[in-house]
Write a protein that holds these residues in place. Sequence first.
Motif, PDB file in Angstrom:
ATOM      1  N   LYS A   4     -23.354  36.494  39.617  1.00  0.00           N
ATOM      2  CA  LYS A   4     -22.682  37.618  38.979  1.00  0.00           C
ATOM      3  C   LYS A   4     -22.523  37.336  37.485  1.00  0.00           C
ATOM      4  O   LYS A   4     -22.175  36.218  37.093  1.00  0.00           O
ATOM      5  CB  LYS A   4     -21.317  37.856  39.613  1.00  0.00           C
ATOM      6  N   PRO A   5     -22.747  38.349  36.666  1.00  0.00           N
ATOM      7  CA  PRO A   5     -22.584  38.136  35.218  1.00  0.00           C
ATOM      8  C   PRO A   5     -21.118  38.044  34.828  1.00  0.00           C
ATOM      9  O   PRO A   5     -20.261  38.683  35.451  1.00  0.00           O
ATOM     10  CB  PRO A   5     -23.238  39.379  34.611  1.00  0.00           C
ATOM     11  N   LEU A   6     -20.839  37.260  33.789  1.00  0.00           N
ATOM     12  CA  LEU A   6     -19.501  37.256  33.216  1.00  0.00           C
ATOM     13  C   LEU A   6     -19.275  38.545  32.434  1.00  0.00           C
ATOM     14  O   LEU A   6     -18.182  39.123  32.466  1.00  0.00           O
ATOM     15  CB  LEU A   6     -19.337  36.045  32.289  1.00  0.00           C
ATOM     16  N   LEU A   7     -20.318  39.001  31.734  1.00  0.00           N
ATOM     17  CA  LEU A   7     -20.235  40.230  30.935  1.00  0.00           C
ATOM     18  C   LEU A   7     -21.416  41.120  31.256  1.00  0.00           C
ATOM     19  O   LEU A   7     -22.555  40.660  31.310  1.00  0.00           O
ATOM     20  CB  LEU A   7     -20.245  39.905  29.436  1.00  0.00           C
ATOM     21  N   ASN A   8     -21.127  42.390  31.473  1.00  0.00           N
ATOM     22  CA  ASN A   8     -22.173  43.383  31.714  1.00  0.00           C
ATOM     23  C   ASN A   8     -21.999  44.519  30.709  1.00  0.00           C
ATOM     24  O   ASN A   8     -21.030  45.284  30.783  1.00  0.00           O
ATOM     25  CB  ASN A   8     -22.076  43.914  33.142  1.00  0.00           C
ATOM     26  N   VAL A   9     -22.887  44.589  29.749  1.00  0.00           N
ATOM     27  CA  VAL A   9     -22.910  45.695  28.788  1.00  0.00           C
ATOM     28  C   VAL A   9     -23.816  46.762  29.386  1.00  0.00           C
ATOM     29  O   VAL A   9     -25.029  46.585  29.468  1.00  0.00           O
ATOM     30  CB  VAL A   9     -23.423  45.219  27.410  1.00  0.00           C
ATOM     31  N   ASP A  10     -23.213  47.850  29.831  1.00  0.00           N
ATOM     32  CA  ASP A  10     -23.889  48.806  30.701  1.00  0.00           C
ATOM     33  C   ASP A  10     -24.172  50.130  29.984  1.00  0.00           C
ATOM     34  O   ASP A  10     -23.312  51.013  29.918  1.00  0.00           O
ATOM     35  CB  ASP A  10     -23.044  49.053  31.955  1.00  0.00           C
ATOM     36  N   TYR A  56     -14.368  49.236  18.457  1.00  0.00           N
ATOM     37  CA  TYR A  56     -14.859  50.600  18.633  1.00  0.00           C
ATOM     38  C   TYR A  56     -15.152  50.829  20.109  1.00  0.00           C
ATOM     39  O   TYR A  56     -16.025  50.158  20.666  1.00  0.00           O
ATOM     40  CB  TYR A  56     -16.154  50.834  17.842  1.00  0.00           C
ATOM     41  N   PRO A  57     -14.441  51.740  20.765  1.00  0.00           N
ATOM     42  CA  PRO A  57     -14.803  52.054  22.150  1.00  0.00           C
ATOM     43  C   PRO A  57     -16.150  52.770  22.169  1.00  0.00           C
ATOM     44  O   PRO A  57     -16.420  53.617  21.309  1.00  0.00           O
ATOM     45  CB  PRO A  57     -13.674  52.976  22.623  1.00  0.00           C
ATOM     46  N   PRO A  58     -17.034  52.436  23.108  1.00  0.00           N
ATOM     47  CA  PRO A  58     -18.330  53.110  23.139  1.00  0.00           C
ATOM     48  C   PRO A  58     -18.194  54.595  23.405  1.00  0.00           C
ATOM     49  O   PRO A  58     -17.298  55.032  24.133  1.00  0.00           O
ATOM     50  CB  PRO A  58     -19.071  52.392  24.281  1.00  0.00           C
ATOM     51  N   THR A  59     -19.074  55.374  22.804  1.00  0.00           N
ATOM     52  CA  THR A  59     -19.105  56.818  23.041  1.00  0.00           C
ATOM     53  C   THR A  59     -19.472  57.111  24.484  1.00  0.00           C
ATOM     54  O   THR A  59     -19.007  58.082  25.085  1.00  0.00           O
ATOM     55  CB  THR A  59     -20.140  57.476  22.099  1.00  0.00           C
ATOM     56  N   LYS A  60     -20.303  56.246  25.043  1.00  0.00           N
ATOM     57  CA  LYS A  60     -20.771  56.397  26.413  1.00  0.00           C
ATOM     58  C   LYS A  60     -21.107  55.007  26.941  1.00  0.00           C
ATOM     59  O   LYS A  60     -21.466  54.110  26.176  1.00  0.00           O
ATOM     60  CB  LYS A  60     -22.012  57.295  26.442  1.00  0.00           C
ATOM     61  N   GLY A  61     -20.994  54.810  28.253  1.00  0.00           N
ATOM     62  CA  GLY A  61     -21.315  53.527  28.857  1.00  0.00           C
ATOM     63  C   GLY A  61     -20.080  52.709  29.153  1.00  0.00           C
ATOM     64  O   GLY A  61     -18.941  53.132  28.889  1.00  0.00           O
ATOM     65  N   LYS A  62     -20.281  51.513  29.701  1.00  0.00           N
ATOM     66  CA  LYS A  62     -19.176  50.679  30.143  1.00  0.00           C
ATOM     67  C   LYS A  62     -19.347  49.229  29.675  1.00  0.00           C
ATOM     68  O   LYS A  62     -20.466  48.744  29.504  1.00  0.00           O
ATOM     69  CB  LYS A  62     -19.078  50.680  31.676  1.00  0.00           C
ATOM     70  N   ILE A  63     -18.215  48.569  29.519  1.00  0.00           N
ATOM     71  CA  ILE A  63     -18.167  47.127  29.283  1.00  0.00           C
ATOM     72  C   ILE A  63     -17.454  46.511  30.490  1.00  0.00           C
ATOM     73  O   ILE A  63     -16.267  46.783  30.712  1.00  0.00           O
ATOM     74  CB  ILE A  63     -17.407  46.773  27.990  1.00  0.00           C
ATOM     75  N   ILE A  64     -18.179  45.721  31.258  1.00  0.00           N
ATOM     76  CA  ILE A  64     -17.614  45.089  32.446  1.00  0.00           C
ATOM     77  C   ILE A  64     -17.476  43.594  32.161  1.00  0.00           C
ATOM     78  O   ILE A  64     -18.457  42.928  31.835  1.00  0.00           O
ATOM     79  CB  ILE A  64     -18.511  45.295  33.685  1.00  0.00           C
ATOM     80  N   TYR A  65     -16.258  43.082  32.289  1.00  0.00           N
ATOM     81  CA  TYR A  65     -15.988  41.662  32.022  1.00  0.00           C
ATOM     82  C   TYR A  65     -15.343  41.028  33.245  1.00  0.00           C
ATOM     83  O   TYR A  65     -14.311  41.502  33.731  1.00  0.00           O
ATOM     84  CB  TYR A  65     -15.073  41.531  30.807  1.00  0.00           C
ATOM     85  N   ASP A  66     -15.984  39.995  33.747  1.00  0.00           N
ATOM     86  CA  ASP A  66     -15.476  39.284  34.924  1.00  0.00           C
ATOM     87  C   ASP A  66     -15.207  40.244  36.078  1.00  0.00           C
ATOM     88  O   ASP A  66     -14.201  40.121  36.790  1.00  0.00           O
ATOM     89  CB  ASP A  66     -14.210  38.502  34.561  1.00  0.00           C
ATOM     90  N   GLY A  67     -16.091  41.211  36.236  1.00  0.00           N
ATOM     91  CA  GLY A  67     -16.003  42.161  37.336  1.00  0.00           C
ATOM     92  C   GLY A  67     -15.088  43.345  37.115  1.00  0.00           C
ATOM     93  O   GLY A  67     -15.012  44.246  37.964  1.00  0.00           O
ATOM     94  N   ALA A  68     -14.376  43.394  35.979  1.00  0.00           N
ATOM     95  CA  ALA A  68     -13.434  44.483  35.703  1.00  0.00           C
ATOM     96  C   ALA A  68     -13.932  45.348  34.547  1.00  0.00           C
ATOM     97  O   ALA A  68     -14.490  44.838  33.573  1.00  0.00           O
ATOM     98  CB  ALA A  68     -12.053  43.927  35.372  1.00  0.00           C
ATOM     99  N   ASP A  69     -13.717  46.647  34.655  1.00  0.00           N
ATOM    100  CA  ASP A  69     -14.080  47.585  33.596  1.00  0.00           C
ATOM    101  C   ASP A  69     -13.032  47.499  32.488  1.00  0.00           C
ATOM    102  O   ASP A  69     -11.876  47.879  32.677  1.00  0.00           O
ATOM    103  CB  ASP A  69     -14.144  48.999  34.165  1.00  0.00           C
ATOM    104  N   ILE A  70     -13.433  46.988  31.325  1.00  0.00           N
ATOM    105  CA  ILE A  70     -12.498  46.842  30.199  1.00  0.00           C
ATOM    106  C   ILE A  70     -12.833  47.805  29.064  1.00  0.00           C
ATOM    107  O   ILE A  70     -12.343  47.638  27.951  1.00  0.00           O
ATOM    108  CB  ILE A  70     -12.481  45.396  29.674  1.00  0.00           C
ATOM    109  N   THR A  71     -13.649  48.814  29.354  1.00  0.00           N
ATOM    110  CA  THR A  71     -14.110  49.727  28.308  1.00  0.00           C
ATOM    111  C   THR A  71     -12.949  50.310  27.513  1.00  0.00           C
ATOM    112  O   THR A  71     -13.032  50.457  26.285  1.00  0.00           O
ATOM    113  CB  THR A  71     -14.937  50.868  28.930  1.00  0.00           C
ATOM    114  N   ALA A  72     -11.871  50.665  28.202  1.00  0.00           N
ATOM    115  CA  ALA A  72     -10.735  51.308  27.542  1.00  0.00           C
ATOM    116  C   ALA A  72      -9.593  50.337  27.241  1.00  0.00           C
ATOM    117  O   ALA A  72      -8.543  50.753  26.770  1.00  0.00           O
ATOM    118  CB  ALA A  72     -10.214  52.451  28.409  1.00  0.00           C
TER     119      ALA A  72
END
Length: 260
Positions: A4-10, A56-72
């Motif tokens: 599993k990735p530590l960080l997923n830039v989606d 800067y929060p992304p206009t679209k997409g997600k930032i997943i860190y250690d399995g959790a969505d931290i986009t917001a």
Amino acid sequence: MEKKPLLNVDNIYLSFGGIQAIAGVRFQVYEGEIFSIIGPNGAGKTSILNTITGIYPPTKGKIIYDGADITAAPVHKRPQMGIVRTFQNLELFKGMTVLDNLMLSRHIFIKYGLLSSMLYFGKARKEEIEHRKRVEKVIDFLRLTHIRKKHVYELSYGLQKRVELARALCLEPRLLLLDEPMAGMNSEETEDMARFIIDINEEAGVTVILIEHDMKVVMDISTRVVAVNFGEKICREGTPEEISSHPDVIAAYLGEEQWV
């Protein structure tokens, strides 16, 4: 079992008015890697770091860190999660000593209240001692003992960059984002910084995302690399050897002469 990735830039996008800084970038960073992002000036590299750290929060997409969505997640919460960065331009308090700059970075771990801090007794004193121990370990690790009492403005640019790195380490990162840590350094300072980054990764167990224009450094220390241009990935991320030989990367960034 799939790692599993530590960080997923989606699939992130980032726009400023009519300017699109990032357009559908996606990659994964695994625990224990030194993962480098390369590309020409203005390619969107720092913007990618800014979305990961929440500036800067992304206009679209997600930032997943250690399995959790931290986009917001708020930007000030991310260091508490273990996401820490340095900047292209030094963000140190130059009128303060190296030690004071590093002690100041421990503020996110302070638990004592205003009264005990004013009187400096009990819990405040005990915590202060523990924070000082942690800072002194970082000072020793990055070989800053001889300048610990000097004001930052007295130091060379290369040493100031090392102090910036030390301040980031005092935040106890799990994921450390370095934005051009070798910029403006001479060859000796660059070699020292590269060695410190390797030590941080291997000895301290910190996962690193590196933005760097020195391709020799990227080739020497990276586990994997992703190349971007005009806010888009040029090709799938891969080893330094794979990326350096990719024709699209050569055309967009490296030029006809590959690095060796």
